[in-house]
Write an enzyme that holds these catalytic residues in place. Structure first.
Site, PDB file in Angstrom:
ATOM      1  N   GLU A  43       0.834  -1.201   0.000  1.00  0.00           N
ATOM      2  CA  GLU A  43       0.000   0.000   0.000  1.00  0.00           C
ATOM      3  C   GLU A  43       0.868   1.250   0.000  1.00  0.00           C
ATOM      4  O   GLU A  43       0.586   2.213   0.713  1.00  0.00           O
ATOM      5  CB  GLU A  43      -0.928   0.011   1.219  1.00  0.00           C
ATOM      6  CG  GLU A  43      -1.974  -1.083   1.189  1.00  0.00           C
ATOM      7  CD  GLU A  43      -2.929  -1.022   2.387  1.00  0.00           C
ATOM      8  OE1 GLU A  43      -2.502  -0.576   3.453  1.00  0.00           O
ATOM      9  OE2 GLU A  43      -4.083  -1.434   2.222  1.00  0.00           O
ATOM     10  N   GLU A  88      -6.762  -7.567  -0.663  1.00  0.00           N
ATOM     11  CA  GLU A  88      -7.215  -7.513   0.733  1.00  0.00           C
ATOM     12  C   GLU A  88      -8.683  -7.146   0.719  1.00  0.00           C
ATOM     13  O   GLU A  88      -9.034  -5.966   0.658  1.00  0.00           O
ATOM     14  CB  GLU A  88      -6.448  -6.460   1.556  1.00  0.00           C
ATOM     15  CG  GLU A  88      -5.013  -6.815   1.830  1.00  0.00           C
ATOM     16  CD  GLU A  88      -4.332  -5.855   2.813  1.00  0.00           C
ATOM     17  OE1 GLU A  88      -5.025  -5.053   3.477  1.00  0.00           O
ATOM     18  OE2 GLU A  88      -3.092  -5.916   2.901  1.00  0.00           O
TER      19      GLU A  88
END
Ligand SMILES: *[C@@H]1O[C@H](CO)[C@@H](O)[C@H](O)[C@H]1NC(C)=O
Ligand SMILES: *[C@@H]1O[C@H](CO)[C@@H](O)[C@H](O)[C@H]1NC(C)=O
Ligand SMILES: *[C@@H]1O[C@H](CO)[C@@H](O)[C@H](O)[C@H]1NC(C)=O
Ligand SMILES: *[C@@H]1O[C@H](CO)[C@@H](O)[C@H](O)[C@H]1NC(C)=O
Length: 674
Positions: free
Chosen positions: A200, A277
């Site tokens: 991320e 995710e």
């Protein structure tokens, strides 16, 4: 370019990153005739599909990190993943546990750091593995998986292209690769099919040279394709994209997939859609006002619909978390918050139950059943193994613990270092990563006023004068309690400072300072009382990596009981006692039959060890009110030793018991009335 024009052999030639550098079009080299075709690459992808040995492969994944699960239970959890219909496990690896001291590798055989063994078992159980090595993993872990020693390296800035950080990160990734590269699908059909670059990153920064440098290290160390994982919106995707690396998203797959295809325009980053995710339920932070995360019926319905949306289109997904596990010891991270220009933190609880399909103790939940049924509709009939049976939890009745010793009386044995300094030094300057630091000052001249523990509370400062608690300054609160003192010459001022867990997430859109960078613990800056600098300190490093042994007959290293009475307001005290497991559960011969949740009903805040194993922190504020005690650390045939470090003892006794059914609850913080 047209992906359909790519011949399989060209994919072989270019595998794994068929469009390696930033140039997007592989050169049109003459292709050998299809008749002399080489075997397809073990794992690759085209514009729309992952391809396992040439066949389309939809990743039906779930996240589970080996370092949060007792190693003897790895196979049990992996079997249960397969039985929910998953074909792939996504795993973060925590650098700080593998290299807790710079240059000292703690991986290898045995224990929960033996991540290669976890991946090996995954393969044996028919699962593929997506490796998420960091170096930064977020994951609600201490400093997002960064070792604390990084904070003491001069000139080092985490998650950036500076030399000291890149050097340390590269050494770690190459060392990890030595252990796990042999488990790639390219080598004798191992389970590892993908490796993630950073994590991320787009939420944090835009330094593309940094992520490209990590890509190059990983490309050199691994053969399987690489991918990035970013939030499914433009700014995170643009910040996180890395040329030649497949871009995946997390969160809502509907908006995320659309955003991926809209904002990722570099062909070399395009390929099948993967939601790396997909969040179900969520984490818990300590606090009287933060109940245990749960999912409503409507939310569960939404999970099912999203799963169907992804799988009906043959796209790929990973449920975060499939099984959360436990932040044993001091493993948890913290959230950074800002209010009125001031920063404060919300530390994650010891449990990483996450409301996941498999609960913290590895039992299946109703969510597991629901997701299993949803997945079964998209895989060949009969291909999902039978659902496992849950072994009931065990328990034990109230055990009254006796006084062991007062922590401040045991500094000689417990402190790993002591420094006499004019100004306080931080935990990192002491060479310490986790636990507590005690700062002791003898007052030189009368002074009164408000105490400031350095630049801010880092993180929870218990203040004592002459051994009596006078207040707690806690970074959990935007406006921590004010501690006002009236000190006379010769008074002993103690600041007992707990590292509640370093911040693991900071977004470049969320604040004014990068909380991820300044992670010093203990006291940073001068301590003042009424604005006057307190000069001259004894600083004790108290990592409390192990608990002292008080039980009679436990050997020569046994600590002496140093106290026989405790009054309200006393400094931290060790309590100890023993208990036997339920003989009926022991007769089953299965450690899972001994699993329980240990509660400290009269405790305020502290740490629990059973047979020397650190179960983690408890805190009356909740929502966690009991600690997962895996049967694997218990002895079925003799007494089990429990040691509790209670930071705010209220009397001479403390009780513990083992819950057969887990309870969550929140209570008021006795140290804060704001
Ligand atoms: C990708 O591979 C799959 C399986 O061979 C095939 O069905 C699909 O058409 C391919 N997609 C493209 C864009 O080539
Ligand atoms: C998904 O894959 C299956 C099996 O390869 C195929 O039958 C089906 O048509 C595919 N569905 C879509 C929407 O591509
Ligand atoms: C166990 O101890 C707790 C805390 O001291 C107490 O409240 C509870 O009543 C005890 N339970 C039993 C069954 O004695
Ligand atoms: C601490 O106070 C002393 C004065 O007593 C001052 O010289 C020093 O610069 C201060 N340190 C910090 C970090 O502010």
């Amino acid at each position: 370019m047209l992906w359909s024009q790519l011949l399989p052999c060209l994919l072989v030639a270019l595998s794994p990153a068929w469009a390696s550098s930033s140039s997007s079009s592989p050169s049109p080299t003459p292709s050998p005739s299809p008749t002399q075709s080489a075997p397809p690459p073990a794992f690759t992808y085209n514009r729309t599909s992952f391809l396992l040995h040439g066949d389309p492969f939809v990743i039906i994944g779930g996240q589970m990190d080996p370092q949060r699960i007792p190693a003897p239970y790895w196979r049990d959890r992996l079997v249960k993943a397969r039985s929910m219909g998953l074909n792939t496990i996504f795993s973060y690896v925590y650098w700080n546990e593998l290299e807790p001291v710079q240059g000292e590798w703690r991986g290898g055989a045995g224990g929960s750091n033996d991540v290669a063994q976890f991946f090996r078992i995954a393969g044996e159980e028919g699962l593929k593995v997506v490796l998420r090595p960091g170096p930064y993993v977020c994951g609600e872990r201490e400093w997002g998986g960064f070792p604390a020693w990084l904070g003491a390296v001069p000139g080092l800035t985490v998650r950036g292209g500076n030399g000291p950080f890149l050097d340390a990160a590269e050494r770690y990734l190459r060392r990890l690769a030595r252990e796990v590269a042999g488990l790639q699908v390219t080598r004798a059909g191992g389970p590892i099919v993908l490796v993630q670059v950073e994590n991320e990153y787009g939420s944090y920064g835009e330094d593309h040279a940094y992520t490209a440098a990590l890509r190059d290290v990983l490309k050199d160390a691994f053969e399987v394709p690489l991918y990035t994982n970013d939030g499914g919106v433009e700014w995170t995707l643009k910040g996180g994209e890395v040329p030649g690396v497949l871009a995946a998203i997390d969160g809502d797959p509907r908006s995320g997939f659309a955003a991926r295809d809209r904002f990722i325009t570099d062909e070399s980053e395009l390929g099948p859609l993967l939601d790396g995710e997909y969040y179900t339920t969520g984490f818990d932070t300590w606090g009287s006002g933060t109940p245990h995360a749960g999912a409503s019926e409507a939310q569960v319905q939404r999970y099912v619909e999203d799963l169907e949306f992804v799988l009906a289109a043959n796209n790929s997904i990973s449920v975060y978390m499939f099984h959360g596990g436990t932040n044993f010891g001091f493993g948890n991270g913290a959230l950074w918050k800002e209010a009125g220009g001031k920063g404060y933190t919300a530390a994650f609880v010891t449990s990483y139950d996450y409301g996941a399909p498999l609960d913290e103790s590895g039992r299946t939940t109703p969510l597991y059943e629901t997701l299993r049924e949803a997945i079964a509709r998209f895989v060949p009939a009969g291909s999902v193994p039978k659902a496992p049976r849950n072994v009931p939890l065990s328990g034990f009745a109230n055990v009254s613990l006796g006084l062991g010793g007062a922590l401040f009386d045991l500094l000689g044995g417990m402190a790993t270092g002591m420094r006499r300094v004019e100004e306080p030094v931080t935990m990192e300057q002491l060479g310490q990563s986790y636990g507590f630091v005690l700062y002791r000052h003898i007052v030189a001249a009368s002074v009164s006023g408000v105490l400031a523990p350095g630049d801010r509370a880092r993180d929870r400062v218990i203040v004592y004068v002459n051994g009596v608690r006078r207040g707690v300054i806690d970074s959990t609160y935007a406006t921590p309690a004010t501690v006002e003192l009236d000190l006379a010459q010769g008074d002993m001022l103690d600041l007992f400072v707990e590292n509640l867990g370093r911040v693991d997430y900071w977004s470049r859109e969320s604040g004014t300072v990068s909380a991820l960078e300044d992670q010093a613990k203990g006291v940073k800056g001068n301590v003042t009382v009424g604005g006057e600098v307190m000069v001259g300190w004894e600083v004790f490093a108290l990592p409390v990596e192990t608990a002292p042994v008080f039980t009679p007959g436990s050997g020569s290293e046994r600590a002496e009981n140093t106290i026989n009475a405790v009054v309200e307001g006393a400094p931290p005290v060790f309590f100890h006692g023993t208990f036997l497991v339920d003989p009926e559960a022991a007769a089953a011969g299965d450690p899972a039959a001994l699993d329980t949740f240990l509660a400290v009903p009269d405790g305020v805040k502290g740490v629990v060890w059973v047979n020397g194993f650190n179960l983690g922190r408890y805190w009356i504020v909740g929502p966690q009110q009991s600690l997962y005690l895996p049967g694997t650390v218990l002895r079925a045939d003799r007494e089990n030793e429990v040691v509790v470090l209670e930071l705010e003892p209220r009397g001479d006794k403390l009780t513990v018991f083992g819950e057969v059914e887990r309870t969550w609850a929140n209570y008021a913080d006795p140290d804060y009335d704001g």
